[in-house]
Design a protein around this motif. Sequence first.
Motif, PDB file in Angstrom:
ATOM      1  N   ILE A 262      36.206  31.551  51.458  1.00 56.02           N
ATOM      2  CA  ILE A 262      34.767  31.319  51.614  1.00 56.02           C
ATOM      3  C   ILE A 262      33.946  32.547  51.206  1.00 56.02           C
ATOM      4  N   GLN A 263      34.446  33.755  51.528  1.00 50.54           N
ATOM      5  CA  GLN A 263      33.670  34.958  51.219  1.00 50.54           C
ATOM      6  C   GLN A 263      33.581  35.206  49.719  1.00 50.54           C
ATOM      7  N   HIS A 264      34.558  34.717  48.973  1.00 49.20           N
ATOM      8  CA  HIS A 264      34.465  34.818  47.513  1.00 49.20           C
ATOM      9  C   HIS A 264      33.570  33.708  46.976  1.00 49.20           C
ATOM     10  N   PHE A 265      33.810  32.519  47.483  1.00 48.78           N
ATOM     11  CA  PHE A 265      33.092  31.341  47.001  1.00 48.78           C
ATOM     12  C   PHE A 265      31.568  31.488  47.118  1.00 48.78           C
TER      13      PHE A 265
ATOM     14  N   GLY B 134      39.338  38.006  38.157  1.00 43.57           N
ATOM     15  CA  GLY B 134      40.746  38.060  38.530  1.00 43.57           C
ATOM     16  C   GLY B 134      40.927  38.371  40.004  1.00 43.57           C
ATOM     17  N   GLY B 135      41.976  37.835  40.595  1.00 46.01           N
ATOM     18  CA  GLY B 135      42.261  38.050  42.004  1.00 46.01           C
ATOM     19  C   GLY B 135      43.503  38.888  42.228  1.00 46.01           C
ATOM     20  N   ARG B 136      43.986  38.800  43.435  1.00 48.57           N
ATOM     21  CA  ARG B 136      45.181  39.548  43.831  1.00 48.57           C
ATOM     22  C   ARG B 136      46.351  39.273  42.886  1.00 48.57           C
ATOM     23  N   ALA B 137      46.372  38.055  42.350  1.00 49.90           N
ATOM     24  CA  ALA B 137      47.476  37.655  41.474  1.00 49.90           C
ATOM     25  C   ALA B 137      47.561  38.486  40.197  1.00 49.90           C
TER      26      ALA B 137
ATOM     27  N   GLY C   2      48.814  26.552  36.988  1.00 51.94           N
ATOM     28  CA  GLY C   2      49.774  27.249  36.140  1.00 51.94           C
ATOM     29  C   GLY C   2      49.694  28.743  36.341  1.00 51.94           C
ATOM     30  N   ASP C   3      50.609  29.437  35.694  1.00 50.79           N
ATOM     31  CA  ASP C   3      50.671  30.895  35.790  1.00 50.79           C
ATOM     32  C   ASP C   3      49.580  31.486  34.907  1.00 50.79           C
ATOM     33  N   LEU C   4      48.728  32.279  35.504  1.00 44.70           N
ATOM     34  CA  LEU C   4      47.595  32.807  34.745  1.00 44.70           C
ATOM     35  C   LEU C   4      48.049  33.657  33.565  1.00 44.70           C
ATOM     36  N   PHE C   5      49.223  34.283  33.710  1.00 41.74           N
ATOM     37  CA  PHE C   5      49.700  35.149  32.617  1.00 41.74           C
ATOM     38  C   PHE C   5      50.081  34.329  31.375  1.00 41.74           C
TER      39      PHE C   5
ATOM     40  N   ILE D  78      42.065  28.779  37.588  1.00 45.95           N
ATOM     41  CA  ILE D  78      43.440  28.824  37.101  1.00 45.95           C
ATOM     42  C   ILE D  78      44.272  29.422  38.227  1.00 45.95           C
ATOM     43  N   ASN D  79      45.204  28.643  38.756  1.00 48.10           N
ATOM     44  CA  ASN D  79      45.963  29.090  39.912  1.00 48.10           C
ATOM     45  C   ASN D  79      47.305  28.370  39.910  1.00 48.10           C
ATOM     46  N   LYS D  80      48.352  29.083  40.291  1.00 47.30           N
ATOM     47  CA  LYS D  80      49.666  28.434  40.207  1.00 47.30           C
ATOM     48  C   LYS D  80      49.981  27.556  41.410  1.00 47.30           C
ATOM     49  N   ASP D  81      49.150  27.699  42.451  1.00 46.63           N
ATOM     50  CA  ASP D  81      49.380  26.889  43.648  1.00 46.63           C
ATOM     51  C   ASP D  81      48.450  25.667  43.630  1.00 46.63           C
TER      52      ASP D  81
ATOM     53  N   ALA E 153      35.987  40.362  39.911  1.00 46.79           N
ATOM     54  CA  ALA E 153      37.233  40.451  40.670  1.00 46.79           C
ATOM     55  C   ALA E 153      36.996  39.960  42.089  1.00 46.79           C
ATOM     56  N   SER E 154      38.075  39.562  42.754  1.00 48.10           N
ATOM     57  CA  SER E 154      37.983  39.239  44.171  1.00 48.10           C
ATOM     58  C   SER E 154      38.095  40.539  44.956  1.00 48.10           C
ATOM     59  N   ARG E 155      37.768  40.447  46.225  1.00 45.83           N
ATOM     60  CA  ARG E 155      37.889  41.641  47.057  1.00 45.83           C
ATOM     61  C   ARG E 155      39.338  42.095  47.163  1.00 45.83           C
ATOM     62  N   ALA E 156      40.251  41.146  47.215  1.00 48.12           N
ATOM     63  CA  ALA E 156      41.665  41.521  47.316  1.00 48.12           C
ATOM     64  C   ALA E 156      42.058  42.360  46.108  1.00 48.12           C
TER      65      ALA E 156
ATOM     66  N   ILE F 258      42.704  33.429  41.940  1.00 48.14           N
ATOM     67  CA  ILE F 258      41.833  33.646  43.107  1.00 48.14           C
ATOM     68  C   ILE F 258      41.976  32.409  43.991  1.00 48.14           C
ATOM     69  N   SER F 259      42.220  32.634  45.292  1.00 49.39           N
ATOM     70  CA  SER F 259      42.526  31.492  46.152  1.00 49.39           C
ATOM     71  C   SER F 259      41.291  30.666  46.497  1.00 49.39           C
ATOM     72  N   GLY F 260      40.121  31.315  46.527  1.00 54.60           N
ATOM     73  CA  GLY F 260      38.907  30.551  46.824  1.00 54.60           C
ATOM     74  C   GLY F 260      38.472  30.676  48.269  1.00 54.60           C
TER      75      GLY F 260
ATOM     76  N   MET G 129      32.849  45.522  40.471  1.00 54.58           N
ATOM     77  CA  MET G 129      33.265  44.243  39.888  1.00 54.58           C
ATOM     78  C   MET G 129      33.423  43.150  40.949  1.00 54.58           C
ATOM     79  N   GLN G 130      33.340  43.532  42.203  1.00 54.98           N
ATOM     80  CA  GLN G 130      33.617  42.542  43.254  1.00 54.98           C
ATOM     81  C   GLN G 130      32.540  41.470  43.373  1.00 54.98           C
ATOM     82  N   VAL G 131      32.997  40.237  43.348  1.00 59.29           N
ATOM     83  CA  VAL G 131      32.113  39.086  43.522  1.00 59.29           C
ATOM     84  C   VAL G 131      32.322  38.547  44.939  1.00 59.29           C
ATOM     85  N   GLY G 132      31.227  38.225  45.619  1.00 57.81           N
ATOM     86  CA  GLY G 132      31.388  37.622  46.933  1.00 57.81           C
ATOM     87  C   GLY G 132      30.406  38.161  47.946  1.00 57.81           C
ATOM     88  N   GLN G 133      30.678  37.814  49.187  1.00 62.19           N
ATOM     89  CA  GLN G 133      29.753  38.112  50.274  1.00 62.19           C
ATOM     90  C   GLN G 133      29.494  39.607  50.426  1.00 62.19           C
ATOM     91  N   THR G 134      30.514  40.417  50.223  1.00 72.73           N
ATOM     92  CA  THR G 134      30.293  41.860  50.316  1.00 72.73           C
ATOM     93  C   THR G 134      30.361  42.511  48.939  1.00 72.73           C
ATOM     94  N   GLY G 135      30.134  41.710  47.918  1.00 68.43           N
ATOM     95  CA  GLY G 135      30.067  42.236  46.563  1.00 68.43           C
ATOM     96  C   GLY G 135      28.828  41.702  45.891  1.00 68.43           C
TER      97      GLY G 135
HETATM   98  C1  LIG Z   1      33.761  40.336  56.122  1.00 68.86           C
HETATM   99  C2  LIG Z   1      34.517  39.898  54.921  1.00 68.86           C
HETATM  100  C3  LIG Z   1      33.916  39.998  53.687  1.00 68.86           C
HETATM  101  C4  LIG Z   1      34.602  39.593  52.539  1.00 68.86           C
HETATM  102  N1  LIG Z   1      33.972  39.693  51.328  1.00 68.86           N
HETATM  103  C5  LIG Z   1      34.607  39.268  50.219  1.00 68.86           C
HETATM  104  C6  LIG Z   1      33.977  39.321  48.938  1.00 68.86           C
HETATM  105  O1  LIG Z   1      32.834  39.778  48.790  1.00 68.86           O
HETATM  106  N2  LIG Z   1      34.669  38.873  47.860  1.00 68.86           N
HETATM  107  C7  LIG Z   1      35.933  38.367  47.951  1.00 68.86           C
HETATM  108  O2  LIG Z   1      36.487  37.977  46.914  1.00 68.86           O
HETATM  109  N3  LIG Z   1      36.546  38.332  49.142  1.00 68.86           N
HETATM  110  C8  LIG Z   1      35.940  38.774  50.268  1.00 68.86           C
HETATM  111  N4  LIG Z   1      36.605  38.753  51.454  1.00 68.86           N
HETATM  112  C9  LIG Z   1      38.053  38.486  51.450  1.00 68.86           C
HETATM  113  C10 LIG Z   1      38.420  37.030  51.370  1.00 68.86           C
HETATM  114  O3  LIG Z   1      38.499  36.522  52.678  1.00 68.86           O
HETATM  115  C11 LIG Z   1      39.819  36.857  50.690  1.00 68.86           C
HETATM  116  O4  LIG Z   1      40.749  37.619  51.390  1.00 68.86           O
HETATM  117  C12 LIG Z   1      39.847  37.283  49.228  1.00 68.86           C
HETATM  118  O5  LIG Z   1      38.790  36.674  48.535  1.00 68.86           O
HETATM  119  C13 LIG Z   1      41.175  36.865  48.623  1.00 68.86           C
HETATM  120  O6  LIG Z   1      41.273  37.313  47.311  1.00 68.86           O
HETATM  121  P1  LIG Z   1      42.227  36.566  46.265  1.00 68.86           P
HETATM  122  O7  LIG Z   1      41.803  35.161  46.149  1.00 68.86           O
HETATM  123  O8  LIG Z   1      42.247  37.392  45.039  1.00 68.86           O
HETATM  124  O9  LIG Z   1      43.653  36.728  46.950  1.00 68.86           O
HETATM  125  P2  LIG Z   1      44.575  35.649  47.637  1.00 68.86           P
HETATM  126  O10 LIG Z   1      43.854  34.902  48.683  1.00 68.86           O
HETATM  127  O11 LIG Z   1      45.807  36.366  47.983  1.00 68.86           O
HETATM  128  O12 LIG Z   1      44.858  34.620  46.482  1.00 68.86           O
HETATM  129  C14 LIG Z   1      45.625  34.881  45.355  1.00 68.86           C
HETATM  130  C15 LIG Z   1      45.788  33.564  44.629  1.00 68.86           C
HETATM  131  O13 LIG Z   1      46.448  33.770  43.401  1.00 68.86           O
HETATM  132  C16 LIG Z   1      47.370  32.707  43.178  1.00 68.86           C
HETATM  133  N5  LIG Z   1      48.401  33.233  42.280  1.00 68.86           N
HETATM  134  C17 LIG Z   1      49.380  34.125  42.561  1.00 68.86           C
HETATM  135  N6  LIG Z   1      50.072  34.416  41.443  1.00 68.86           N
HETATM  136  C18 LIG Z   1      49.529  33.699  40.427  1.00 68.86           C
HETATM  137  C19 LIG Z   1      49.801  33.589  39.052  1.00 68.86           C
HETATM  138  N7  LIG Z   1      50.773  34.282  38.464  1.00 68.86           N
HETATM  139  N8  LIG Z   1      49.036  32.755  38.310  1.00 68.86           N
HETATM  140  C20 LIG Z   1      48.047  32.028  38.891  1.00 68.86           C
HETATM  141  N9  LIG Z   1      47.752  32.101  40.196  1.00 68.86           N
HETATM  142  C21 LIG Z   1      48.470  32.945  40.953  1.00 68.86           C
HETATM  143  C22 LIG Z   1      47.851  32.319  44.542  1.00 68.86           C
HETATM  144  O14 LIG Z   1      48.264  30.977  44.529  1.00 68.86           O
HETATM  145  C23 LIG Z   1      46.602  32.532  45.392  1.00 68.86           C
HETATM  146  O15 LIG Z   1      45.828  31.338  45.481  1.00 68.86           O
HETATM  147  C24 LIG Z   1      35.926  39.123  52.626  1.00 68.86           C
HETATM  148  C25 LIG Z   1      36.534  39.021  53.878  1.00 68.86           C
HETATM  149  C26 LIG Z   1      35.839  39.386  55.012  1.00 68.86           C
HETATM  150  C27 LIG Z   1      36.526  39.243  56.348  1.00 68.86           C
END
Ligand SMILES: Cc1cc2nc3c(=O)[nH]c(=O)nc-3n(C[C@H](O)[C@H](O)[C@H](O)COP(=O)(O)OP(=O)(O)OC[C@H]3O[C@@H](n4cnc5c(N)ncnc54)[C@H](O)[C@@H]3O)c2cc1C
Lengths: 315, 256
Positions: A264-267, A201-204, A297-300, A279-282, A227-230, A260-262, A241-247
Amino acid sequence: MANIGLYIELKKGGFKKANRELLTLAAKSGHKVHAVVFCADPQPYMDELRGVQVVVQVQGADLSYQPDRYAATLAAVIEEFKLDAFLGAFSAQGKDLFPRLAAKAKAGLISDCLAVDLEKRQAIKPVYSGKLLAEYRVEGQRALFTVRPNVIPVEAVVAGSAPELKSMALDMTEPRTRIVEVIQSASQRVDLTEAEIIVSGGRAMKARENFVILEDLAKVLNAGVGASRAAVDAGFASSDMQVGQTGKVVNPKLYIACGISGAIQHFVGMKTSKVIVAINKDPEAPIFKKADYGIVGDLFTVVPLLKEEIKKALG
Amino acid sequence: MNIYVCIKQVPDTEATILVKDGKSINEANVKWIISPYDEYAIEEALKLKEKLSGSKVTAVCLGPERAQNALRTALAMGADSAVHVDCAVVLDSANTAKALAHVIRADKDFGVVFLGRQAIDDDASQLHILLAEELSIPVATNVLAFAFDGQKVRVEREIDEGAREVIEMAVPCAVAAAKGLNTPRYASMMGIMKAKKIEIRKVTLAETGVGEAANLVSLLKLSSPAEKPQGRVIPGEPAAAVHELVKLLRDEAKVL
Ligand SMILES: Cc1cc2nc3c(=O)[nH]c(=O)nc-3n(C[C@H](O)[C@H](O)[C@H](O)COP(=O)(O)OP(=O)(O)OC[C@H]3O[C@@H](n4cnc5c(N)ncnc54)[C@H](O)[C@@H]3O)c2cc1C
C-alpha cells in the motif's frame, strides 16, 4: 473579472512543463492572467506566455533562487497587481516557496491540487496519501494554490493581443534562509515528479548494478527510473528515486513496476498513473490487482525483451 | 540548547481510511502512529541533543486526547519533556502554526525546531514553514542532511532529479525532515519505563488564543476516489506476452 497570477518556474533557464499546465488551467478560467517570471530577459519565454494578459518580469542583479527573497517579491506582486488567486506547481521549489508566500501574503494555501475552481476558490487534493480526496475552500481575500504536475492536460495556447509587459524589482532584504550552494546530481536523470513514463524496480533487482536493465529500458522510452523503498533501503537505488508514501508521489501516463510486490505504501505513490504495468514472478503478488496489465515472469528475462519489443514498435 | 520537535499523530500507513459523515474519517479500528516524517525529526533532535551537553528535547503535539500517546512514544525514544496542545477541532495549517508558535515562543531560549516535511493525513506540506514564519526564524524543508557547528545550521535539501540545495541558517531555525535524514531509533524498555513517569504538560487551545473560526482554509468534503477496475494478466510465454503487451500499450491504452 478576477486577477489570476501564475508563478512561472524556470529550471536552469528552461521553461518547465508544469508551467504549461498552469497556463492551461488559468486560460480556461477566463480571468485576467498574470504570469510572473524571474529573469533578466523574458523574450525566450514570450512565445510560451503569449496567451496571458500580463507578463510580470522580476528583475534583479542576482536572480538565483533564494526562497525568502522570492516569497517577499511575490507578496509584493500580489499586492501591486491586486491578484485574487496565485498558483504554482507542487514541485520541489513550489513546496518551499508557496508556504513562505502564504505567510507573507497572509493568504490561505491549498497544496497539491488535482483540480482548482478559481470562481469558488475551491480545490480538490488527495489526503491520507491519496486514500481519500478532500475538497477545501480558501477563505479571505487571497487564495494560493499549488497544483500537482502532470494532472492537467496541456492545451494549445489561444493567443489574443500581445501580453502587456510589466516589471518588478527583486526584494533585496538579506534572506534568513540562505542557499549557499546547489549540488547537481552526478547522473542526468528525468525528474520523476514530471516524468511521462517511469520504470521502477523493487527488492527483486537484487543489486545496484542490475538497475542498468531498467535504465536501458528507460532510455528507449525517455523515461525516469524509480524504485521501491525496499530497493532504496537495500542500497540498490538512491533515496531520491523512491516512489511511495515516504518518497515521491508520481503521476506518469505509464508506470512499469518491475519486481515490486505492490504494498500500500508504494501503491499510494503511483496509483494515479494513467496506466500501470506490473512484471512480477509471483502470480499472487498484490500488484497484479492494481495493474492495468501484468506479466507473470522473471523480470531479468521480461525487461530486456520488453526493451527490444518497444524499440521495434517505436521504429 | 532547548530543542523542539513538533509531531502529529496520524493513522497507520496500512490503515484503510473510510469517510464518516462527509467531513471526517471513521476512527474505529484505526491504529495511530507518529507521522513517519516526524520520526525522522525526533531522531535528528535526539542526535543533536546527544552532541550538545546541557541541551534538552521537548516534543509538542497538537491534537485530541489520543495525541498523548504520540508524545509518550517521543518521550520513550528519548525526549525530555512533552507538551500537548489539546485541540479537538480542525485547525488549518496557519492556525496550527500559531498555536505551536505560542508554546515554543514562551521559551525564550528555543533553538532548533524539528518537524516532518508533511503529515501523512492531510498532506498539507506547509506547517513547518508557516510555523517558522510565525516565529520569524529561517526554515529549510525536505532536509536530507543536518549539521550544527556551534554557530550555524547547515543542511542539504533535495530538489529536482536528486540535486541538492545547501542551506545555512542562524539559530533559532526550523528544519523539516525527509526520509533519508537518519534511521529513527526504537524506544528501549528503559525509555518506555522512564517515559511513563514524565508528566505531559497540557495547554488548552484557548490559552494559545487560536480558534477554528479564523481558519484561512476550510474543509468542505471528504470522499473516496473511484477505484480502478482490476486489470488483466497477459498469458503466454515471456516473448509472446511482451509482444502482446506492447501492442496493448500502443493501440488500446495509447501510451506509447
Ligand atoms: C511507514 C512506512 C512507509 C513506507 N513508505 C514506502 C514508500 O514510500 N515506498 C515504498 O515502495 N515502500 C514503502 N514502504 C514499504 C512497503 O511496505 C514495502 O515493504 C515495500 O514497498 C516493498 O518493496 P518491494 O515491493 O520492492 O519488495 P517486496 O515486497 O519484497 O517485493 C518484491 C517482489 O518482487 C518479486 N520478485 C522477486 N524476484 C523476482 C524476479 N526475478 N522477477 C520478477 N519479480 C520478482 C516478488 O514476487 C515480490 O512480489 C513503507 C513502509 C512503512 C511502514
